[in-house]
Design a protein around this motif. Structure first.
Motif, mmCIF file in Angstrom:
data_model
loop_
_atom_site.group_PDB
_atom_site.id
_atom_site.type_symbol
_atom_site.label_atom_id
_atom_site.label_comp_id
_atom_site.label_asym_id
_atom_site.label_seq_id
_atom_site.Cartn_x
_atom_site.Cartn_y
_atom_site.Cartn_z
ATOM 1 N N ASN A 70 -15.155 20.468 73.739
ATOM 2 C CA ASN A 70 -14.128 20.987 74.641
ATOM 3 C C ASN A 70 -12.980 21.684 73.911
ATOM 4 O OD1 ASN A 70 -15.467 19.871 76.925
ATOM 5 N ND2 ASN A 70 -14.593 17.860 76.408
ATOM 6 N N LYS A 94 -12.485 24.842 73.196
ATOM 7 C CA LYS A 94 -12.021 26.073 73.849
ATOM 8 C C LYS A 94 -11.097 25.782 75.026
ATOM 9 C CE LYS A 94 -15.972 28.942 72.552
ATOM 10 N NZ LYS A 94 -17.088 29.788 73.055
ATOM 11 N N ASN A 95 -11.284 24.640 75.663
ATOM 12 C CA ASN A 95 -10.498 24.297 76.850
ATOM 13 C C ASN A 95 -9.340 23.355 76.553
ATOM 14 O OD1 ASN A 95 -12.285 25.819 78.462
ATOM 15 N ND2 ASN A 95 -13.696 24.076 78.593
ATOM 16 N N ASN A 96 -9.091 23.110 75.278
ATOM 17 C CA ASN A 96 -8.043 22.166 74.883
ATOM 18 C C ASN A 96 -6.984 22.929 74.103
ATOM 19 O OD1 ASN A 96 -6.465 20.095 73.714
ATOM 20 N ND2 ASN A 96 -8.187 18.658 73.800
ATOM 21 N N SER A 97 -5.866 23.243 74.735
ATOM 22 C CA SER A 97 -4.818 24.046 74.095
ATOM 23 C C SER A 97 -4.190 23.336 72.912
ATOM 24 C CB SER A 97 -3.736 24.403 75.122
ATOM 25 O OG SER A 97 -3.151 23.222 75.666
ATOM 26 N N ALA A 98 -4.053 22.015 73.014
ATOM 27 C CA ALA A 98 -3.461 21.252 71.914
ATOM 28 C C ALA A 98 -4.352 21.329 70.678
ATOM 29 C CB ALA A 98 -3.252 19.806 72.336
ATOM 30 N N LYS A 99 -5.676 21.211 70.910
ATOM 31 C CA LYS A 99 -6.614 21.272 69.804
ATOM 32 C C LYS A 99 -6.704 22.684 69.229
ATOM 33 C CE LYS A 99 -7.823 16.968 69.667
ATOM 34 N NZ LYS A 99 -7.488 16.141 68.479
ATOM 35 N N GLN A 100 -6.586 23.679 70.083
ATOM 36 C CA GLN A 100 -6.586 25.054 69.603
ATOM 37 C C GLN A 100 -5.390 25.313 68.688
ATOM 38 O OE1 GLN A 100 -6.767 27.662 72.984
ATOM 39 N NE2 GLN A 100 -8.875 27.126 73.490
ATOM 40 N N LYS A 101 -4.261 24.749 69.073
ATOM 41 C CA LYS A 101 -3.054 24.884 68.248
ATOM 42 C C LYS A 101 -3.247 24.170 66.915
ATOM 43 C CE LYS A 101 1.934 24.056 68.286
ATOM 44 N NZ LYS A 101 3.086 23.508 69.058
ATOM 45 N N GLU A 102 -3.880 23.018 66.976
ATOM 46 C CA GLU A 102 -4.142 22.262 65.751
ATOM 47 C C GLU A 102 -5.105 23.026 64.848
ATOM 48 O OE1 GLU A 102 -5.867 17.852 64.452
ATOM 49 O OE2 GLU A 102 -5.341 18.261 66.547
#
Length: 216
Positions: free
Chosen positions: A108, A110-118
């Motif tokens: 997930n 692509k759908n997780n903004s926090a993880k994308q930032k990380e």
């Protein structure tokens, strides 16, 4: 500096055998930077001599065998170790962050903004680490020059003095490390004088390691 074919004849006349791949390598290196201490071209351009006395020096061996050379190697090793320790710590930290990101994100990302930032932060750290590694290489080269250039300068001066005492016309640099370095190995020279061991002994006498004064 580009020279004609006359220097090849001159070198052969000095008693050196340049054949096959060695001739190609010698030509390429000579045209690029030159490897002679005391001006081979001067002798090629001058009138023929009845006898030319040639000396050789294993520069790397001479430096590494002196107390100052050993001290420089030790200091450079410690400097490199400190740089490497810091860079390795950051690399390991990034690897841990990547592993944690993959464990927590799953499919997930692509759908997780926090993880994308990380993930973006990890990418930034990787790019910064790459730049730091390049900078560390430049700093290591600068430190190497700082430590070894004075030794090479003193050794060259010493070789000049030794050459005059031994009435040598020119001195060629050779290496004991085979084809690994930038200087072509000397395959043959007739009636040559190897200055390496005497240079090491004389260098130790004339340029001893500076003693650091003890702090009171």
């Amino acid at each position: 500096m580009r020279v004609g074919t006359e220097w090849k004849t001159c070198v052969r006349n000095l008693g050196f055998k340049l054949e096959g791949e060695f001739l190609k390598m010698f030509t390429k290196t000579f045209n690029k930077s030159g490897i002679l201490f005391l001006g081979l071209l001067v002798f090629c351009a001058s009138p023929a001599r009845a006898s030319i006395k040639v000396g050789t020096l294993d520069l790397a061996k001479a430096i590494d065998s002196t107390a100052r050379g050993k001290e420089a190697a030790e200091k450079l090793g410690e400097y490199a170790k400190q740089k490497q320790t810091k860079l390795m710590a950051e690399r390991q930290s990034i690897a841990v962050a990547q592993e944690n990101l993959m464990k927590g994100a799953g499919a997930n990302l692509k759908n997780n903004s926090a993880k994308q930032k990380e993930a973006a932060d990890i990418q930034r750290r990787m790019e910064e680490l790459g730049m730091r590694m390049q900078e560390a290489e430049k700093e290591l080269a600068s430190e190497r020059a700082k430590l070894y250039d004075p030794i090479v300068s003193d050794l060259r001066n010493l070789i000049g003095e030794m050459s005059k005492k031994k009435s040598l016309d020119l001195v060629l640099e050779v290496q004991s490390g085979g084809l690994g370095g930038t200087t072509p190995p000397l395959l043959f020279a007739s009636d040559r004088t190897d200055l390496t061991e005497d240079a090491i002994k004389d260098f130790e006498k004339k340029y001893p390691v500076s003693k650091t004064k003890a702090t009171p």
